[in-house]
Design an enzyme around this catalytic site. Sequence first.
Site, PDB file in Angstrom:
ATOM      1  N   SER A 155      27.913 -55.538  59.386  1.00  0.00           N
ATOM      2  CA  SER A 155      28.776 -56.033  57.578  1.00  0.00           C
ATOM      3  C   SER A 155      27.827 -55.269  56.762  1.00  0.00           C
ATOM      4  O   SER A 155      27.525 -55.888  55.215  1.00  0.00           O
ATOM      5  CB  SER A 155      28.645 -57.560  58.480  1.00  0.00           C
ATOM      6  OG  SER A 155      29.663 -57.611  59.822  1.00  0.00           O
ATOM      7  N   SER A 184      30.238 -61.289  57.506  1.00  0.00           N
ATOM      8  CA  SER A 184      30.354 -61.206  58.825  1.00  0.00           C
ATOM      9  C   SER A 184      31.375 -60.773  59.298  1.00  0.00           C
ATOM     10  O   SER A 184      32.291 -61.725  59.004  1.00  0.00           O
ATOM     11  CB  SER A 184      29.918 -62.252  59.686  1.00  0.00           C
ATOM     12  OG  SER A 184      29.754 -62.188  60.626  1.00  0.00           O
ATOM     13  N   SER A 200      32.204 -61.151  62.267  1.00  0.00           N
ATOM     14  CA  SER A 200      32.767 -62.149  63.486  1.00  0.00           C
ATOM     15  C   SER A 200      32.739 -63.545  62.949  1.00  0.00           C
ATOM     16  O   SER A 200      33.832 -64.791  63.852  1.00  0.00           O
ATOM     17  CB  SER A 200      31.788 -62.593  64.314  1.00  0.00           C
ATOM     18  OG  SER A 200      30.280 -62.040  64.650  1.00  0.00           O
ATOM     19  N   THR A 211      27.669 -64.473  62.909  1.00  0.00           N
ATOM     20  CA  THR A 211      26.232 -63.623  63.630  1.00  0.00           C
ATOM     21  C   THR A 211      25.306 -64.363  62.721  1.00  0.00           C
ATOM     22  O   THR A 211      25.415 -65.053  62.001  1.00  0.00           O
ATOM     23  CB  THR A 211      26.367 -62.340  62.719  1.00  0.00           C
ATOM     24  OG1 THR A 211      26.994 -62.160  63.150  1.00  0.00           O
ATOM     25  CG2 THR A 211      25.153 -61.893  62.421  1.00  0.00           C
ATOM     26  N   GLU A 253      25.981 -46.244  68.094  1.00  0.00           N
ATOM     27  CA  GLU A 253      27.015 -47.152  68.409  1.00  0.00           C
ATOM     28  C   GLU A 253      27.792 -46.662  69.109  1.00  0.00           C
ATOM     29  O   GLU A 253      28.283 -47.168  69.597  1.00  0.00           O
ATOM     30  CB  GLU A 253      26.996 -48.763  67.567  1.00  0.00           C
ATOM     31  CG  GLU A 253      26.347 -49.756  66.639  1.00  0.00           C
ATOM     32  CD  GLU A 253      26.747 -50.374  65.920  1.00  0.00           C
ATOM     33  OE1 GLU A 253      27.206 -51.494  66.273  1.00  0.00           O
ATOM     34  OE2 GLU A 253      26.193 -50.652  64.907  1.00  0.00           O
ATOM     35  N   HIS A 256       7.148 -37.566  49.880  1.00  0.00           N
ATOM     36  CA  HIS A 256       6.297 -37.437  50.183  1.00  0.00           C
ATOM     37  C   HIS A 256       5.064 -38.071  51.753  1.00  0.00           C
ATOM     38  O   HIS A 256       4.542 -38.832  51.105  1.00  0.00           O
ATOM     39  CB  HIS A 256       5.669 -39.226  49.407  1.00  0.00           C
ATOM     40  CG  HIS A 256       6.300 -38.591  47.744  1.00  0.00           C
ATOM     41  ND1 HIS A 256       5.486 -38.285  46.812  1.00  0.00           N
ATOM     42  CD2 HIS A 256       7.534 -38.991  47.309  1.00  0.00           C
ATOM     43  CE1 HIS A 256       6.175 -37.951  45.102  1.00  0.00           C
ATOM     44  NE2 HIS A 256       7.941 -38.206  46.114  1.00  0.00           N
ATOM     45  N   LYS A 278      23.065 -60.647  72.216  1.00  0.00           N
ATOM     46  CA  LYS A 278      23.280 -62.001  71.213  1.00  0.00           C
ATOM     47  C   LYS A 278      23.478 -63.255  72.181  1.00  0.00           C
ATOM     48  O   LYS A 278      23.389 -64.196  71.887  1.00  0.00           O
ATOM     49  CB  LYS A 278      24.324 -61.775  71.029  1.00  0.00           C
ATOM     50  CG  LYS A 278      24.332 -60.849  69.470  1.00  0.00           C
ATOM     51  CD  LYS A 278      25.550 -60.004  68.641  1.00  0.00           C
ATOM     52  CE  LYS A 278      25.782 -59.741  67.557  1.00  0.00           C
ATOM     53  NZ  LYS A 278      27.210 -58.807  66.755  1.00  0.00           N
TER      54      LYS A 278
END
Length: 324
Positions: A38, A75, A77, A80, A208, A224, A318
């Site tokens: 998301s 989000s 779902s 979150t 994932e 750099h 979660k």
Amino acid sequence: MTMRDQILGLPGQLRWAAGQAQPSVSAPAALLTGMGGSAMACDVASLTAVHYPVPVHRGYGLPPWAKDGLVVAVSYSGNTEETLSSVEAAMVRGLTVAVVASGGRLVDLAADNGWPHVAVPAGLQPRAALGYLAGGALRVIEGAGLIPSQVEELEEAATVVESLLTGGEAWKQAETIADRLDGKVAVIYGGSGPSAVAARRWKTQINENAKRPAFWSELPELDHNEIMGWSQSGEKVRPYAVVLLRDPADHPRVRLRMELTRELIAPRITVAGEVRAFGNGLLARLFSLIVVGDALSLTLAERAGIDPVPVATIEELKLRLQEA
Ligand code: F6R
């Protein structure tokens, strides 16, 4: 739905977003907040800012400077923890909230409080709903008058992505890069802007879908510091391989830096490929890079016999947080 089908659905998602009504919301500024897939949608929307900055927040609460304007909570779902915490902070500060979600607590909060809400179709992995989520976020900040209409850009992006998927080019490039990665850890380099957002997306999709480590970085900054990380080995013994994402609209000096960086690192690290953006508009160029990374992540998963869809460790974490 298989991950292949979810990836093939991207052009349809972008067209869906182009067809959505702009939610009406008046705000002098906006901040986008979300996590993971998301948040990637927030990054896409943030890139289109031309009149005012539209920053992205990843994390709990809100930055101290977010004192007025609109908080766009994205989000998939709708549940979150970090994003809900940002919304809570916005409510405490009396900020306007708009929601892009497929369900969950965020949708309930939007209904209870009469917030603008773009309801995206449910049933996908959040990362596979990028077209819906980014499109929804774009329509919200358009509706707030913070960016120009992105309808044509979304349609162009859909056409370009569709031709790369159905014409086979995305899969062909994915196969070639997968061959050259050959078990190595992918390090994805983009220029600042769309190709940097695409580089981050490649990394997260490889994580994932293929369940492999991957890293990303952007030019000119990496010239750099990170460039030194490849300077010690005389042989290509390192278990890493670089992929360069190139956008013809990158700053001319960034384009030159890409060439020179490649020249300097090529003797010491495998360059697994170079992918060029297609299309005119920013969204077309961005999604033309994204779709090759999506295809690569699926190709890597399939070659390793890994199911790309489930993200068990993310879910487990979660759950443990909920129980703690
Ligand atoms: C899973 C994925 C994750 C989620 C993240 C936040 O496919 O991509 O990165 O996006 O855990 O969840 P949502 O998107 O539901 O807010």
